[in-house]
Enzyme design. Structure first.
Site, PDB file in Angstrom:
ATOM      1  N   ASP A 289       0.869  -1.179   0.000  1.00 39.81           N
ATOM      2  CA  ASP A 289       0.000   0.000   0.000  1.00 39.81           C
ATOM      3  C   ASP A 289       0.905   1.226   0.000  1.00 39.81           C
ATOM      4  O   ASP A 289       1.938   1.210  -0.654  1.00 39.81           O
ATOM      5  CB  ASP A 289      -0.955  -0.029   1.194  1.00 39.81           C
ATOM      6  CG  ASP A 289      -2.252   0.715   0.932  1.00 39.81           C
ATOM      7  OD1 ASP A 289      -2.186   1.843   0.409  1.00 39.81           O
ATOM      8  OD2 ASP A 289      -3.329   0.190   1.251  1.00 39.81           O
ATOM      9  N   HIS A 323       1.595   1.851  -3.440  1.00 38.05           N
ATOM     10  CA  HIS A 323       0.541   2.611  -4.107  1.00 38.05           C
ATOM     11  C   HIS A 323       0.939   4.085  -4.213  1.00 38.05           C
ATOM     12  O   HIS A 323       0.796   4.706  -5.247  1.00 38.05           O
ATOM     13  CB  HIS A 323      -0.776   2.483  -3.347  1.00 38.05           C
ATOM     14  CG  HIS A 323      -1.400   1.127  -3.452  1.00 38.05           C
ATOM     15  ND1 HIS A 323      -2.608   0.813  -2.873  1.00 38.05           N
ATOM     16  CD2 HIS A 323      -0.982  -0.015  -4.066  1.00 38.05           C
ATOM     17  CE1 HIS A 323      -2.908  -0.441  -3.121  1.00 38.05           C
ATOM     18  NE2 HIS A 323      -1.934  -0.970  -3.834  1.00 38.05           N
TER      19      HIS A 323
END
Length: 513
Positions: A289, A323
């Site tokens: 993430d 991300h």
């Protein structure tokens, strides 16, 4: 090569070269300690020494430059082996290690020798150093039932006042106890070349994550702590967020690393929430993430406590396979201020510098006066993204979030002020060079991009630069601005984009120099 001391514990020390090169040194170098070569061919700007002796003077040298330092005093050292910890990866070593921590005198050190220690959640206390030797692994028990459920808030038994206990994505929410935690503690050092392994791959933490009613445990959770320093540790395979300081201050991460599989859910590297004075220097991230995501809670937390994330410094860090490399929000209802990000290297991340918020974050949700400088990006899909329509939370896809109709500016409206992006080289971009989208009723204040070069990958893929509803996928888009009051471009070049280099909608003023 000139260098400076970053951090010294009783058994370790961290140093940083003085140059402008992002993360990597201009050339490799050797390090000597008291005249003996201890490191050869170092390639990064930040380097460390371990296995030092407490209360001892040392001289460290790089080339012709040298520094003198002394390690910290300590009151004593306890090995977990003396308490029965086996380190065979099979026996439950929780009780021996927790007993060693509990028995350690103030100012002392608990040392964990090489080995794999299978453990359940551990709790740290004030005024200790936890040292993980090279080859030492704290391996988390993957059984969910072995992680007690903590309330988001608990009532004081005498006054009835709320006491913060745990948090999930910016709200007081029941969570499983974190693998390593500290509550209302101070003066803690976690140092060494060892590993804190959440062992999530062997459990069920990543199954049906959207259906869970109880928050997953963090790898390390610091609740209202002060003066906690991490040096050299590798954190990996957490059930969710790896390092989560919460309403804490004076937190340092030096030459540490965080790893998680690229497809693992919510495995952010570090998520400091409503913290003050946090330093991330020489860190390395490869996660599923966001790498660093600075936060200050959702509406309830922001309105009640009005505690911003403040005084954060990010320097000489490597972010890859994330991300977002450097992220602000989306839980930022207390605001974010006094942030400096410099001399970092991002590669193979979806987005580089990413700022995200939405309606409902509140009037204290203010980010202003932020500067990002001297950044290198390689194979980052969208280097610069600011999105005020981020589709998070259970109501994330409802009209209140995505509507482009003007809403009243009230106690629920966030604000993004002035931002300065300078001295960046962004190569092999794919989706867009920059994508900036402010609220209709509350445009982004000002964006300055200075001395920045963007080049696109010839066979670039397409994707959504911002996570918001009803936008098209982009490929080789230039700089896109929508609902921004002022845009200033100074010495900005784009190569390989398709279409116009600059696209503006509802922008009051554009200045190109």
């Amino acid at each position: 090569m000139k260098f400076q001391i970053l951090y010294v514990s009783s058994v370790s020390a961290c140093f940083e070269l003085e140059n402008d090169s992002p993360y990597y040194a201009p050339q490799s170098f050797d390090v000597t300690l008291n005249g003996q070569t201890v490191l050869e061919g170092v390639q990064t700007n930040v380097f460390s020494l371990f296995d030092l002796t407490p209360s001892t003077a040392y001289t460290v040298a790089v080339g012709q430059d040298s520094l003198c330092f002394s390690t910290r005093e300590e009151s004593g050292c306890l090995s977990v082996s003396s308490f029965g910890a086996r380190g065979d990866g099979v026996c439950d070593d929780t009780a021996p290690i927790q007993c060693a921590i509990d028995a350690c005198p103030a100012g002392g050190r608990v040392t964990v020798p090489a080995g794999t220690y299978f453990v359940r959640p551990l709790v740290l206390k004030s005024h200790i150093t936890l040292e993980l030797k090279a080859g030492a692994v704290l391996l988390a028990d993957p059984c969910e039932e072995h992680y007690p459920i903590l309330p988001g808030e608990a009532e004081d038994a005498c006054t009835g006042e709320k006491i913060q206990i745990s948090s999930w994505e910016g709200a007081p929410f029941p969570c499983r106890q974190s693998f390593l935690s500290a509550h209302h503690a101070r003066d803690i050092r976690i140092v060494g070349r060892g590993v804190i392994d959440g062992n999530a791959l062997q459990g069920t933490w990543w199954v049906d994550v959207k259906k869970r009613k109880i928050g997953r445990p963090k790898l390390v959770f610091l609740n209202h702590c002060e003066d906690v320093q991490f040096h050299g540790i590798l954190g990996r395979n957490s059930a969710c967020w790896n390092f989560h300081p919460f309403f804490s201050r004076n937190i340092g991460f030096y030459d540490t690393a965080v790893e998680a599989p690229k497809d693992s859910p919510n495995t952010d590297g570090t998520d400091p929430e409503s913290c003050d004075d946090v330093r991330y220097i020489g860190m390395r991230f490869s996660v599923g993430d966001d790498a660093i995501a600075i936060k200050s809670g959702k509406m309830y937390m922001g309105m009640k406590y009005q505690t911003p994330a403040s005084n954060h410094l990010v320097r000489n860090c490597l972010m890859e396979y994330a991300h977002g490399a450097m992220v602000l929000g989306s839980e930022m209802s207390g605001g974010i201020r006094e942030l400096t990000v410099s001399q970092c290297y991002f590669r193979h991340t979806d987005r580089g510098l990413r700022i995200k918020t939405r309606r409902g974050r509140g009037k204290y949700a203010v980010i202003d006066g932020v500067e990002f400088s001297n950044i290198r990006m390689d194979n980052v899909m969208a280097p610069l993204v600011m999105n005020m329509y981020y589709f998070c939370d259970p109501d994330g896809h409802e009209e209140i979030v995505w509507s482009k109709e003007p809403h009243p500016v009230d106690d629920t409206t966030p604000y993004l002020g002035s931002f300065h992006f300078r001295d960046m080289d962004c190569t092999d971009c794919e989706w867009a060079a920059g994508y900036f989208y402010g609220l209709t009723e509350q445009p982004i204040g000002s964006i300055t991009i200075e001395n920045v070069n963007f080049t696109f990958k010839p066979d670039a893929s397409s994707g959504h630069p911002a996570m918001m509803d009803f936008i098209d996928k982009e490929c080789k888009r230039g700089l896109y601005f929508n609902r921004v009051r002022k845009v200033t471009l100074k010495n900005v070049t784009l190569t390989g984009q398709e279409g116009d280099r600059l696209i503006t909608e509802h922008v009051d003023e554009v200045v190109e120099l």
